[in-house]
Design an enzyme around this catalytic site. Structure first.
Site, PDB file in Angstrom:
ATOM      1  N   ASP A  21       0.848  -1.192   0.000  1.00  0.00           N
ATOM      2  CA  ASP A  21       0.000   0.000   0.000  1.00  0.00           C
ATOM      3  C   ASP A  21       0.885   1.244   0.000  1.00  0.00           C
ATOM      4  O   ASP A  21       1.684   1.439   0.910  1.00  0.00           O
ATOM      5  CB  ASP A  21      -0.903  -0.038   1.245  1.00  0.00           C
ATOM      6  CG  ASP A  21      -1.737   1.228   1.373  1.00  0.00           C
ATOM      7  OD1 ASP A  21      -1.914   1.926   0.355  1.00  0.00           O
ATOM      8  OD2 ASP A  21      -2.211   1.510   2.492  1.00  0.00           O
ATOM      9  N   ASN A  23      -0.325   4.530  -0.221  1.00  0.00           N
ATOM     10  CA  ASN A  23      -0.933   5.794   0.231  1.00  0.00           C
ATOM     11  C   ASN A  23      -1.699   5.684   1.546  1.00  0.00           C
ATOM     12  O   ASN A  23      -2.479   6.557   1.896  1.00  0.00           O
ATOM     13  CB  ASN A  23      -1.852   6.362  -0.860  1.00  0.00           C
ATOM     14  CG  ASN A  23      -2.989   5.404  -1.196  1.00  0.00           C
ATOM     15  OD1 ASN A  23      -3.009   4.275  -0.692  1.00  0.00           O
ATOM     16  ND2 ASN A  23      -3.924   5.853  -1.994  1.00  0.00           N
ATOM     17  N   ASP A  25      -4.190   3.878   2.665  1.00  0.00           N
ATOM     18  CA  ASP A  25      -5.629   3.601   2.800  1.00  0.00           C
ATOM     19  C   ASP A  25      -5.892   2.137   3.172  1.00  0.00           C
ATOM     20  O   ASP A  25      -7.037   1.695   3.207  1.00  0.00           O
ATOM     21  CB  ASP A  25      -6.398   3.998   1.527  1.00  0.00           C
ATOM     22  CG  ASP A  25      -5.992   3.172   0.321  1.00  0.00           C
ATOM     23  OD1 ASP A  25      -5.065   2.330   0.446  1.00  0.00           O
ATOM     24  OD2 ASP A  25      -6.583   3.366  -0.758  1.00  0.00           O
ATOM     25  N   ASP A  29      -1.726  -1.229  -3.896  1.00  0.00           N
ATOM     26  CA  ASP A  29      -2.011  -0.498  -5.124  1.00  0.00           C
ATOM     27  C   ASP A  29      -0.851  -0.594  -6.111  1.00  0.00           C
ATOM     28  O   ASP A  29       0.190  -1.186  -5.816  1.00  0.00           O
ATOM     29  CB  ASP A  29      -2.343   0.969  -4.789  1.00  0.00           C
ATOM     30  CG  ASP A  29      -1.359   1.535  -3.778  1.00  0.00           C
ATOM     31  OD1 ASP A  29      -0.147   1.393  -4.008  1.00  0.00           O
ATOM     32  OD2 ASP A  29      -1.801   2.080  -2.734  1.00  0.00           O
ATOM     33  N   ASP A 200      -8.828 -16.141 -16.783  1.00  0.00           N
ATOM     34  CA  ASP A 200      -9.626 -16.639 -15.674  1.00  0.00           C
ATOM     35  C   ASP A 200     -10.737 -17.595 -16.114  1.00  0.00           C
ATOM     36  O   ASP A 200     -11.449 -17.314 -17.087  1.00  0.00           O
ATOM     37  CB  ASP A 200     -10.265 -15.417 -14.987  1.00  0.00           C
ATOM     38  CG  ASP A 200     -10.969 -15.773 -13.702  1.00  0.00           C
ATOM     39  OD1 ASP A 200     -10.289 -16.179 -12.762  1.00  0.00           O
ATOM     40  OD2 ASP A 200     -12.215 -15.643 -13.648  1.00  0.00           O
ATOM     41  N   HIS A 330      -3.920 -17.288  -5.223  1.00  0.00           N
ATOM     42  CA  HIS A 330      -4.862 -16.504  -4.411  1.00  0.00           C
ATOM     43  C   HIS A 330      -6.158 -17.264  -4.108  1.00  0.00           C
ATOM     44  O   HIS A 330      -7.015 -16.753  -3.399  1.00  0.00           O
ATOM     45  CB  HIS A 330      -5.194 -15.204  -5.140  1.00  0.00           C
ATOM     46  CG  HIS A 330      -5.978 -15.448  -6.408  1.00  0.00           C
ATOM     47  ND1 HIS A 330      -5.443 -16.113  -7.494  1.00  0.00           N
ATOM     48  CD2 HIS A 330      -7.251 -15.166  -6.741  1.00  0.00           C
ATOM     49  CE1 HIS A 330      -6.356 -16.211  -8.439  1.00  0.00           C
ATOM     50  NE2 HIS A 330      -7.468 -15.641  -8.010  1.00  0.00           N
ATOM     51  N   ASP A 331      -6.323 -18.453  -4.678  1.00  0.00           N
ATOM     52  CA  ASP A 331      -7.521 -19.263  -4.428  1.00  0.00           C
ATOM     53  C   ASP A 331      -7.227 -20.466  -3.544  1.00  0.00           C
ATOM     54  O   ASP A 331      -8.091 -21.338  -3.394  1.00  0.00           O
ATOM     55  CB  ASP A 331      -8.079 -19.806  -5.753  1.00  0.00           C
ATOM     56  CG  ASP A 331      -8.692 -18.727  -6.628  1.00  0.00           C
ATOM     57  OD1 ASP A 331      -9.137 -17.698  -6.086  1.00  0.00           O
ATOM     58  OD2 ASP A 331      -8.719 -18.917  -7.857  1.00  0.00           O
TER      59      ASP A 331
HETATM   60  O1  TEU Z   1     -11.364 -19.123 -10.184  1.00  0.00           O
HETATM   61  C1  TEU Z   1     -12.071 -20.078 -10.924  1.00  0.00           C
HETATM   62  C2  TEU Z   1     -12.492 -21.260 -10.184  1.00  0.00           C
HETATM   63  O2  TEU Z   1     -12.774 -22.274 -10.801  1.00  0.00           O
HETATM   64  C3  TEU Z   1     -12.701 -21.199  -8.680  1.00  0.00           C
HETATM   65  O3  TEU Z   1     -13.857 -21.914  -8.379  1.00  0.00           O
HETATM   66  C4  TEU Z   1     -11.611 -21.802  -7.930  1.00  0.00           C
HETATM   67  O4  TEU Z   1     -11.528 -23.162  -8.247  1.00  0.00           O
HETATM   68  C5  TEU Z   1     -11.891 -21.659  -6.460  1.00  0.00           C
HETATM   69  O5  TEU Z   1     -11.888 -20.297  -6.141  1.00  0.00           O
HETATM   70  C6  TEU Z   1     -10.851 -22.357  -5.636  1.00  0.00           C
HETATM   71  O6  TEU Z   1     -11.124 -22.244  -4.276  1.00  0.00           O
HETATM   72  C7  TEU Z   1     -11.202 -17.868 -10.768  1.00  0.00           C
HETATM   73  C8  TEU Z   1     -10.409 -16.943  -9.868  1.00  0.00           C
HETATM   74  O7  TEU Z   1      -9.102 -17.435  -9.706  1.00  0.00           O
HETATM   75  C9  TEU Z   1     -11.128 -16.743  -8.570  1.00  0.00           C
HETATM   76  O8  TEU Z   1     -10.396 -15.932  -7.671  1.00  0.00           O
HETATM   77  C10 TEU Z   1     -12.451 -16.114  -8.874  1.00  0.00           C
HETATM   78  O9  TEU Z   1     -13.213 -16.028  -7.699  1.00  0.00           O
HETATM   79  C11 TEU Z   1     -13.235 -16.902  -9.935  1.00  0.00           C
HETATM   80  O10 TEU Z   1     -12.439 -17.267 -11.053  1.00  0.00           O
HETATM   81  C12 TEU Z   1     -14.357 -16.072 -10.478  1.00  0.00           C
HETATM   82  O11 TEU Z   1     -13.848 -15.069 -11.305  1.00  0.00           O
HETATM   83 CA    CA Z   2      -3.538   2.112  -1.329  1.00  0.00          CA
END
Ligand code: TEU
Ligand code: CA
Length: 555
Positions: A21, A23, A25, A29, A200, A330-331
């Protein structure tokens, strides 16, 4: 195989909301990313995938885009984005943006228009269907739970389809005009000098136009919508068109989030003239999942299944192309928590995991914080932010789990584990922000942070730097990129081992992935020990005596 500019590269994923971050908040970013380019360069990163920074109401943290041509003010401006692309280029770092085109946001003007007039041209941009006697047109269940169908506000018997949240209406790829708009947008961005895109949820763009129910797979009478994409054909037309219209002319790198790929389709997807440059290898890090729900799983990930899935993937891909190898994104939960039993977490286990990943055939994709061994956090229920976690908590409770059990399940799985702020130093909020972070910082930041690891020779961070330098070294990059992969010592309980071979050169990686010592009898002679995670390698004759989580690479 024809060489491509991205074959020998190492990539890194940034989840912008949580990276840095600038700034105060509390939200990461683009200027924050720019301020860390030196750090990424020093780590050895060549490709940066930035999760979505487009204008968005942020129902799914940017995976719900309301304007593909605008940067969300939360992350900065278009000038910031241009600056990021330019500054990165100076360091030979290519930027990938996140292409979310299975769906957009319900606040996108296209959907707003479709709501006003479903019979008009924008109605055709989405899948809007009449209900069956006021009920949803099919029994398909969305990824985040509940029906994929939502009533179109203001219209009695009309429903629109959303594979994910109801704020993420699916775009109608059958409509040539929709595809035109998407291709135009992709090219507009590539003109700016992007290296390419991560794409995605792309396997979902082809629907079953017969709109038939599927056999129910749960007490709600519904069936997971991913099963629809598994049974329909015809997606190849869209994917080829996108490649030829958008990626080819710019020599762009494209990496698809493509799951459930069948063996006979690999060449079409990632072969020399495949739809994508690469796709992610999800199977090895999904070996802990036993069903589509959070509640069906084993923890930590069973070693044997992880190894099996890795060997299987390597075998079916062979030399056809390159998958992207990951231990987290991130998933997912944090790789260090998923792959390593909690009592074994430490330098040796993390560095062993890193080496196993990085020496395989395929493109290494790191996720922010992986390079310092960031791990899962112990959450309170009220602290979760992710919509998937909330819905999965409900699923567990409805299945009869106690609230504590359901919480424990979410603590293991939650996508928020990967989304806590990056740990830069031991100051307040881990140096991520001068304000209050949007998501709690992992309490272990005083121990696990970049600044501390910078100055420590034997830190995870410095290990990753050496490992990436090894992977890209003049001497070994050819073999580590193009060399054949073969499994080794598969009969051993907790040994992860494989060879890489190119012409007359051969490397072998042997890892004792356990907290107990192990002994391995080598079957061949090796000239050199070229990469290790312990100071000393003990070899008595042909017997390699391995310490807990020791990894060696021999030549
Ligand atoms: O994820 C696609 C997806 O198939 C998800 O169901 C994924 O398997 C699940 O989040 C795993 O826990 C993509 C992105 O990576 C995800 O962050 C998004 O939420 C999703 O598409 C919708 O755009
Ligand atoms: Ca920020």
């Amino acid at each position: 195989m024809k060489k491509q500019w991205w074959h020998e590269k190492v990539a890194y994923q940034i989840y912008p909301k949580s990276f840095m971050d600038s700034n105060g908040d509390g939200i990461g970013d683009i200027q924050g990313i720019i301020s860390k380019l030196d750090y990424l360069e020093k780590l050895g990163i060549d490709i940066l995938w930035i999760s979505p920074v487009f204008q968005s109401p942020m129902v799914d943290n940017g995976y719900d885009i309301s304007d593909y041509y605008a940067i969300d003010p939360m992350f900065g401006t278009m000038d910031d984005m241009d600056q990021l692309i330019t500054e990165a280029k100076k360091k030979n770092i290519s930027i990938l943006m996140d292409l979310v085109v299975n769906h957009c946001s319900s606040e996108h003007p296209w959907f707003q228009e479709a709501m006003k007039n479903p019979e008009g041209p924008y109605g055709e941009f989405f899948y809007i269907k009449d209900g069956k006697d006021g009920k949803a047109p099919t029994n398909w269940r969305s990824y985040f739970g509940g029906s994929v169908w939502e009533k179109l506000p203001g219209h009695d018997n009309k429903f629109y389809l959303h594979s994910f949240a109801k704020e993420q209406p699916d775009l109608n790829w059958e409509n040539p005009l929709v595809r035109e708009k998407i291709y135009e947008m992709i090219c507009w961005w590539l003109e700016k000098g992007l290296g390419g895109f991560r794409i995605d949820a792309i396997m979902n763009i082809k629907k079953d136009l017969t709109w038939e129910n599927l056999p129910a797979d749960g007490p709600d009478g519904m069936a997971d919508v991913y099963k629809v994409s598994q049974r329909v054909s015809g997606i190849e037309k869209f994917l080829m068109e996108m490649k030829e219209r958008c990626f080819d002319p710019y020599d762009a790198f494209s990496i698809g989030e493509a799951m459930f790929l069948k063996e006979d389709n690999i060449k079409n997807f990632i072969g020399e003239n495949g739809y994508f440059s690469s796709i992610f290898a999800f199977e090895p890090c999904h070996a802990y999942r036993k069903g589509k729900n959070y509640k069906e799983y084993v923890w930590p990930q069973p070693f044997k299944e992880w190894r099996e899935e890795t060997f299987h993937n390597q075998k079916i891909i062979g030399n056809t192309g390159f998958e992207a190898n990951i231990i987290e994104n991130h998933d997912q939960p944090r790789g260090a928590s998923l792959f390593i039993p909690e009592e074994d977490y430490g330098f040796h286990s993390i560095s062993a995991l890193a080496t196993i990943l990085m020496c395989q055939r395929g493109l290494p994709f790191l996720y922010q914080g992986q390079e310092i061994g960031m791990c899962n956090r112990r959450w309170k229920l009220s602290e979760f932010d992710d919509l998937e976690t909330m819905s999965q908590y409900q699923v567990a409770v409805e299945a009869g789990y106690s609230s504590n059990q359901a919480l424990e399940i979410c603590r293991h799985h939650s996508r928020d584990n990967a989304r806590t702020p990056m740990q830069w130093n031991d100051k307040e909020y881990a140096g991520f922000t001068a304000g209050i972070p949007w998501l709690p910082v992992n309490e272990n930041y005083k121990e696990i942070n970049v600044e501390k690891q910078e100055v420590q020779y034997g830190s995870v961070l410095n290990f990753y730097r050496r490992l990436i330098a090894f992977r890209k070294s003049e001497k070994y990059k050819e073999i580590l990129t193009y060399g054949d992969f073969k499994p080794l010592y598969q009969e051993e309980e907790s040994i992860f081992a494989y060879t890489r071979e190119l012409e007359e050169k051969k490397l072998v990686l042997i890892c004792n992935f356990s907290g107990q010592p192990a002994e391995i009898t080598l079957t061949e002679d090796y000239e050199n020990v070229i990469f290790v995670n312990y100071q000393q390698t003990t070899m008595i004759g042909k017997k390699l005596q391995m310490k807990p989580y020791e990894v060696v690479v021999l030549e």
